[in-house]
Design a protein around this motif. Structure first.
Motif, PDB file in Angstrom:
ATOM      1  N   LEU A 145       0.868  -1.164   0.000  1.00  0.00           N
ATOM      2  CA  LEU A 145       0.000   0.000   0.000  1.00  0.00           C
ATOM      3  C   LEU A 145       0.907   1.217   0.000  1.00  0.00           C
ATOM      4  CD1 LEU A 145      -2.785   1.369   0.232  1.00  0.00           C
ATOM      5  CD2 LEU A 145      -2.571   1.170   2.722  1.00  0.00           C
ATOM      6  N   PHE A 146       1.020   1.868  -1.149  1.00  0.00           N
ATOM      7  CA  PHE A 146       1.861   3.047  -1.297  1.00  0.00           C
ATOM      8  C   PHE A 146       1.034   4.311  -1.069  1.00  0.00           C
ATOM      9  CE2 PHE A 146       4.226   0.096  -4.106  1.00  0.00           C
ATOM     10  CZ  PHE A 146       5.503   0.244  -3.590  1.00  0.00           C
ATOM     11  N   LYS A 147       1.678   5.312  -0.498  1.00  0.00           N
ATOM     12  CA  LYS A 147       1.103   6.652  -0.474  1.00  0.00           C
ATOM     13  C   LYS A 147       2.016   7.549  -1.287  1.00  0.00           C
ATOM     14  CE  LYS A 147      -0.950  10.238   2.446  1.00  0.00           C
ATOM     15  NZ  LYS A 147      -1.258  10.678   3.832  1.00  0.00           N
ATOM     16  N   VAL A 148       1.461   8.153  -2.323  1.00  0.00           N
ATOM     17  CA  VAL A 148       2.222   9.010  -3.225  1.00  0.00           C
ATOM     18  C   VAL A 148       1.730  10.434  -3.029  1.00  0.00           C
ATOM     19  CG1 VAL A 148       2.935   9.403  -5.609  1.00  0.00           C
ATOM     20  CG2 VAL A 148       2.317   7.080  -4.857  1.00  0.00           C
TER      21      VAL A 148
ATOM     22  N   TRP B  69      -2.651  13.799  -2.700  1.00  0.00           N
ATOM     23  CA  TRP B  69      -2.011  12.489  -2.602  1.00  0.00           C
ATOM     24  C   TRP B  69      -2.949  11.393  -3.101  1.00  0.00           C
ATOM     25  CZ3 TRP B  69      -5.005   9.450   0.465  1.00  0.00           C
ATOM     26  CH2 TRP B  69      -5.721  10.052   1.489  1.00  0.00           C
ATOM     27  N   ARG B  70      -2.345  10.244  -3.413  1.00  0.00           N
ATOM     28  CA  ARG B  70      -3.078   9.059  -3.830  1.00  0.00           C
ATOM     29  C   ARG B  70      -2.494   7.842  -3.113  1.00  0.00           C
ATOM     30  NH1 ARG B  70      -5.447  12.760  -5.528  1.00  0.00           N
ATOM     31  NH2 ARG B  70      -6.244  13.185  -7.632  1.00  0.00           N
ATOM     32  N   ARG B  71      -3.351   6.905  -2.765  1.00  0.00           N
ATOM     33  CA  ARG B  71      -2.895   5.598  -2.302  1.00  0.00           C
ATOM     34  C   ARG B  71      -3.000   4.612  -3.458  1.00  0.00           C
ATOM     35  NH1 ARG B  71      -5.365   7.082   2.984  1.00  0.00           N
ATOM     36  NH2 ARG B  71      -3.652   7.048   4.504  1.00  0.00           N
ATOM     37  N   LEU B  72      -1.958   3.812  -3.632  1.00  0.00           N
ATOM     38  CA  LEU B  72      -1.911   2.825  -4.703  1.00  0.00           C
ATOM     39  C   LEU B  72      -1.581   1.470  -4.110  1.00  0.00           C
ATOM     40  CD1 LEU B  72       0.210   4.847  -7.297  1.00  0.00           C
ATOM     41  CD2 LEU B  72      -2.285   4.693  -7.176  1.00  0.00           C
ATOM     42  N   VAL B  73      -2.170   0.419  -4.655  1.00  0.00           N
ATOM     43  CA  VAL B  73      -1.928  -0.939  -4.184  1.00  0.00           C
ATOM     44  C   VAL B  73      -1.353  -1.749  -5.348  1.00  0.00           C
ATOM     45  CG1 VAL B  73      -2.934  -2.998  -3.148  1.00  0.00           C
ATOM     46  CG2 VAL B  73      -3.863  -0.739  -2.582  1.00  0.00           C
ATOM     47  N   LEU B  74      -0.112  -2.227  -5.189  1.00  0.00           N
ATOM     48  CA  LEU B  74       0.551  -2.987  -6.247  1.00  0.00           C
ATOM     49  C   LEU B  74       1.230  -4.222  -5.666  1.00  0.00           C
ATOM     50  CD1 LEU B  74       1.027   0.285  -7.073  1.00  0.00           C
ATOM     51  CD2 LEU B  74       2.018  -0.833  -9.069  1.00  0.00           C
ATOM     52  N   TYR B  75       1.258  -5.287  -6.439  1.00  0.00           N
ATOM     53  CA  TYR B  75       1.934  -6.518  -6.031  1.00  0.00           C
ATOM     54  C   TYR B  75       3.433  -6.281  -5.908  1.00  0.00           C
ATOM     55  CZ  TYR B  75      -2.305  -9.259  -6.675  1.00  0.00           C
ATOM     56  OH  TYR B  75      -3.568  -9.773  -6.558  1.00  0.00           O
ATOM     57  N   ASP B  76       4.050  -6.985  -4.976  1.00  0.00           N
ATOM     58  CA  ASP B  76       5.461  -6.740  -4.697  1.00  0.00           C
ATOM     59  C   ASP B  76       6.383  -7.147  -5.835  1.00  0.00           C
ATOM     60  OD1 ASP B  76       4.967  -9.448  -4.324  1.00  0.00           O
ATOM     61  OD2 ASP B  76       6.379  -9.657  -2.665  1.00  0.00           O
TER      62      ASP B  76
ATOM     63  N   ALA C 174      -3.277   7.809 -11.818  1.00  0.00           N
ATOM     64  CA  ALA C 174      -3.933   8.270 -10.597  1.00  0.00           C
ATOM     65  C   ALA C 174      -3.979   9.788 -10.509  1.00  0.00           C
ATOM     66  CB  ALA C 174      -3.222   7.692  -9.373  1.00  0.00           C
ATOM     67  N   PHE C 175      -2.923  10.448 -10.998  1.00  0.00           N
ATOM     68  CA  PHE C 175      -2.878  11.908 -10.927  1.00  0.00           C
ATOM     69  C   PHE C 175      -3.292  12.563 -12.243  1.00  0.00           C
ATOM     70  CE2 PHE C 175      -0.212  10.719  -7.358  1.00  0.00           C
ATOM     71  CZ  PHE C 175      -0.554  11.663  -6.397  1.00  0.00           C
ATOM     72  N   ASP C 176      -3.728  11.748 -13.197  1.00  0.00           N
ATOM     73  CA  ASP C 176      -4.243  12.268 -14.461  1.00  0.00           C
ATOM     74  C   ASP C 176      -3.199  13.113 -15.182  1.00  0.00           C
ATOM     75  OD1 ASP C 176      -6.066  12.681 -16.497  1.00  0.00           O
ATOM     76  OD2 ASP C 176      -6.948  14.440 -15.549  1.00  0.00           O
ATOM     77  N   ILE C 177      -1.995  12.551 -15.331  1.00  0.00           N
ATOM     78  CA  ILE C 177      -0.899  13.242 -16.007  1.00  0.00           C
ATOM     79  C   ILE C 177      -0.751  12.657 -17.403  1.00  0.00           C
ATOM     80  CG2 ILE C 177       1.553  13.782 -15.971  1.00  0.00           C
ATOM     81  CD1 ILE C 177       1.487  13.424 -12.942  1.00  0.00           C
ATOM     82  N   ALA C 178      -0.953  13.489 -18.408  1.00  0.00           N
ATOM     83  CA  ALA C 178      -0.812  13.034 -19.789  1.00  0.00           C
ATOM     84  C   ALA C 178       0.666  12.918 -20.138  1.00  0.00           C
ATOM     85  CB  ALA C 178      -1.501  14.012 -20.736  1.00  0.00           C
ATOM     86  N   ILE C 179       1.007  11.936 -20.976  1.00  0.00           N
ATOM     87  CA  ILE C 179       2.394  11.743 -21.383  1.00  0.00           C
ATOM     88  C   ILE C 179       2.501  11.843 -22.895  1.00  0.00           C
ATOM     89  CG2 ILE C 179       2.924  10.292 -19.400  1.00  0.00           C
ATOM     90  CD1 ILE C 179       2.800   7.877 -21.266  1.00  0.00           C
ATOM     91  N   ASP C 180       3.713  12.108 -23.370  1.00  0.00           N
ATOM     92  CA  ASP C 180       3.986  12.125 -24.796  1.00  0.00           C
ATOM     93  C   ASP C 180       5.422  11.666 -25.002  1.00  0.00           C
ATOM     94  OD1 ASP C 180       5.700  14.364 -24.315  1.00  0.00           O
ATOM     95  OD2 ASP C 180       3.955  15.687 -24.423  1.00  0.00           O
ATOM     96  N   ASP C 181       5.875  11.717 -26.252  1.00  0.00           N
ATOM     97  CA  ASP C 181       7.196  11.187 -26.586  1.00  0.00           C
ATOM     98  C   ASP C 181       8.327  11.910 -25.868  1.00  0.00           C
ATOM     99  OD1 ASP C 181       5.852   9.511 -28.202  1.00  0.00           O
ATOM    100  OD2 ASP C 181       6.602  10.291 -30.113  1.00  0.00           O
ATOM    101  N   GLU C 182       8.128  13.175 -25.499  1.00  0.00           N
ATOM    102  CA  GLU C 182       9.212  13.954 -24.933  1.00  0.00           C
ATOM    103  C   GLU C 182       9.185  14.009 -23.409  1.00  0.00           C
ATOM    104  OE1 GLU C 182       9.754  17.738 -26.723  1.00  0.00           O
ATOM    105  OE2 GLU C 182       9.117  17.057 -28.691  1.00  0.00           O
ATOM    106  N   ARG C 183       8.148  13.492 -22.802  1.00  0.00           N
ATOM    107  CA  ARG C 183       8.045  13.553 -21.345  1.00  0.00           C
ATOM    108  C   ARG C 183       8.916  12.464 -20.713  1.00  0.00           C
ATOM    109  NH1 ARG C 183       4.243  16.204 -18.737  1.00  0.00           N
ATOM    110  NH2 ARG C 183       2.851  16.169 -20.516  1.00  0.00           N
ATOM    111  N   THR C 184       9.573  12.812 -19.634  1.00  0.00           N
ATOM    112  CA  THR C 184      10.447  11.889 -18.933  1.00  0.00           C
ATOM    113  C   THR C 184      10.101  11.866 -17.451  1.00  0.00           C
ATOM    114  OG1 THR C 184      12.229  12.448 -20.472  1.00  0.00           O
ATOM    115  CG2 THR C 184      12.836  11.254 -18.478  1.00  0.00           C
TER     116      THR C 184
END
Length: 309
Positions: A54-57, A67-74, A88-98
């Motif tokens: 259970l991550f808190k970001v 903040w968001r809580r995320l649940v991911l397998y180890d 979770a944070f609704d961040i759009a990505i493209d070819d130049e985003r890192t």
């Protein structure tokens, strides 16, 4: 990424991309941080999952808690965590985003770099990271957000063996990434090309609305029936794609909010119906904080609607 007026992306050969990701995506401002890149030697990890984290970001550079809580397998990897954070944070990505993961909460020691084209480098499992680095940092490199790039601190709140360990009333999120971005209104002039006399409409739309919302506004103002695919493009050649609808007409990919792209003076294209190619040219004429700033004598439309068939 903020676009320049009439900017048309140029093609890049594969040979130009054959280099180390750590060299390719380091901004000058962060160069000192990455000169001492201390990569952890992760061994291959193929062990089955023993549970979930259970991550808190938490967004660090925000005036209000986000903040968001995320649940991911180890046994999931950093690439999976990256994808979940963006969603979770609704961040759009493209070819130049890192995106970058850091080994510390000070954002100095590099852990991994993630790009749209190359994936994560390196890409250890989450249990490997948690065992060696906690808490750890995450940055989305982008000029889209005024005066900052989003920085997040990632912590593990709990290791979950089964779903019964998660409280039924657990709060999974708070706030939005653009809560502290003031609302503005874009005054757009949208011209239907290749018609004399000219046919155009002015549209006033909030900077926090999305390209899908702008698509609907254009459809309404020009009397289109929204019965064909559509897309937004960066240049007059209609080659640099911002987003476009797919099989489902109301699902553009991606669908970023307008403030991430539009600036006063910027121009870009819109095509409705890729068969008949009704081309529109859009100019951001003005950005206002209050609709009352606009002249009451402003002309909002010129020319009649055109029947598409």
């Amino acid at each position: 990424m903020a676009l320049k007026p009439t900017q048309v992306p140029t093609s890049t050969t594969e040979d130009e991309h054959e280099h180390d990701l750590r060299d390719a995506f380091v901004d000058e401002d962060d160069a000192e941080d990455w000169e001492d890149y201390d990569e952890i030697d992760y061994e291959e990890d193929y062990a089955p999952s023993k549970g979930r984290y259970l991550f808190k970001v938490e967004l660090q550079n925000s005036a209000s808690p986000v903040w968001r809580r995320l649940v991911l397998y180890d046994n999931f990897t950093l690439a999976s965590l990256n994808d979940d954070i963006l969603d979770a944070f609704d961040i759009a990505i493209d070819d130049e985003r890192t995106m970058r993961f850091y080994q510390d909460d000070k954002f100095h020691k590099g852990l991994s770099i993630v790009s749209y084209k190359y994936g994560a480098d390196p890409n250890p499992t989450l249990r490997q990271v948690v065992q060696q680095v906690m808490p750890f940092g995450y940055i989305v490199d982008t000029p889209d957000y005024p005066k900052r790039s989003p920085r997040f601190l990632i912590t593990v709140e709990k290791f979950i063996h089964d779903d019964s360990e998660l409280p039924a009333d657990l709060v999974m999120e708070q706030g939005n990434i653009d809560d502290d971005i003031p609302e503005r209104f874009f005054l757009l002039k949208v011209q239907l090309l290749d018609f004399e006399p000219q046919i155009w409409r002015r549209i006033l739309i909030s900077n926090k609305q999305r390209f899908l919302d702008l698509h609907y506004e254009i459809q309404r103002e020009f009397g289109w029936k929204d019965n064909g695919l559509a897309g937004f493009f960066t240049g007059k050649g209609f080659r640099g794609e911002i987003c476009r609808t797919e099989d489902f007409l109301d699902s553009p990919t991606p669908n970023p909010k307008l403030y991430r792209y539009l600036r006063e003076g910027l121009s870009f294209g819109y095509i409705f119906d890729f068969n008949d190619k009704w081309q529109h040219w859009i100019t951001v004429e003005k950005v206002v904080s209050d609709k009352s700033e606009l002249s009451k004598k402003l002309i909002w439309a010129k020319g009649d609607n055109v029947l598409p068939y």
